[in-house]
Design a protein around this motif. Structure first.
Motif, short mmCIF file in Angstrom:
data_model
loop_
_atom_site.label_atom_id
_atom_site.label_comp_id
_atom_site.label_asym_id
_atom_site.label_seq_id
_atom_site.Cartn_x
_atom_site.Cartn_y
_atom_site.Cartn_z
N THR A 39 -40.48 54.00 3.67
CA THR A 39 -39.50 53.35 4.56
C THR A 39 -38.09 53.82 4.18
OG1 THR A 39 -39.13 51.45 3.12
CG2 THR A 39 -40.94 51.28 4.72
N PRO A 40 -37.18 53.81 5.13
CA PRO A 40 -35.79 54.17 4.80
C PRO A 40 -35.19 53.25 3.72
CG PRO A 40 -36.11 54.22 7.17
CD PRO A 40 -37.35 53.63 6.58
N ALA A 41 -35.48 51.96 3.79
CA ALA A 41 -34.95 51.02 2.79
C ALA A 41 -35.49 51.35 1.39
CB ALA A 41 -35.30 49.58 3.17
N SER A 93 -32.88 47.46 8.22
CA SER A 93 -33.01 48.88 8.61
C SER A 93 -33.15 48.97 10.12
CB SER A 93 -34.24 49.50 7.97
OG SER A 93 -34.16 49.47 6.58
N ALA A 100 -32.25 56.90 10.87
CA ALA A 100 -32.39 55.52 10.39
C ALA A 100 -31.08 55.10 9.74
CB ALA A 100 -33.53 55.41 9.39
N TYR A 101 -30.76 53.83 9.88
CA TYR A 101 -29.58 53.23 9.26
C TYR A 101 -30.05 52.06 8.42
CZ TYR A 101 -27.20 55.96 12.80
OH TYR A 101 -26.76 57.01 13.58
N VAL A 102 -29.58 52.01 7.19
CA VAL A 102 -29.94 50.93 6.28
C VAL A 102 -28.65 50.25 5.83
CG1 VAL A 102 -31.05 50.30 4.10
CG2 VAL A 102 -32.00 52.17 5.49
N SER A 124 -23.31 51.33 5.74
CA SER A 124 -24.63 51.80 6.15
C SER A 124 -24.97 53.11 5.46
CB SER A 124 -24.69 52.02 7.66
OG SER A 124 -24.67 50.79 8.33
#
Length: 152
Positions: A39-41, A93, A100-102, A124
């Motif tokens: 995952t991006p996170a 996220s 993707a932006y977290v 972000s």
């Protein structure tokens, strides 16, 4: 005589609270571990943790292979004198196609022991899907250098 005993009890309680707080801080700091990288996170968390542990090669592997990517020595140089006076919290996220932006909340402390000030700000992290996995193209300032991925 009674006032002296009362003052002594208060000072002992304060000392015990300080010792308990410091113990909890150091115990919790060692228990942070890497998360899944799907995952991006998870990628953002692992990147920050690798920097804080001084594992720069691992952190560098999370960067996207794009034009103007810093060399490993430039990357490492940015963090050689890194002082861990920041904390972080990973927020929500958002994934939109290959981007993707977290949300990352950075908590910075400054000042002395008794008069320390805390500043929290939200920024972000941006990631891109690359070779089937998420790679970082931008992070909050504390964990990034402004000239990375920028045209010179």
């Amino acid at each position: 005589m009674k006032n002296d005993r009362f003052l002594t009890v208060i000072l002992v309680v304060i000392a015990l609270l300080v010792v308990a707080s410091l113990s909890l801080f150091f115990v919790r700091q060692d228990s942070v571990s890497y998360l899944s990288e799907d995952t991006p996170a998870g990628i953002v968390h692992n990147y920050i943790l690798a920097i804080e542990k001084g594992e720069y090669e691992r952190a560098y592997d999370y960067l996207a292979e794009k034009e103007f990517m810093p060399s490993f020595s430039e990357f490492e140089q940015n963090f050689l004198f890194y002082e861990n006076n920041t904390g972080y919290q990973i927020g929500e996220s958002t994934i939109s196609g290959n981007l993707a932006y977290v949300e990352v909340t950075i908590m910075e402390g400054s000042g002395g022991f008794l008069f320390e000030r805390h500043y929290d700000y939200v920024e972000s992290a941006r990631l891109i899907k690359e070779s089937g996995g998420w790679k970082i193209i931008q992070m909050p300032y504390s964990y990034w250098s402004w000239e990375w991925y920028e045209e010179e």
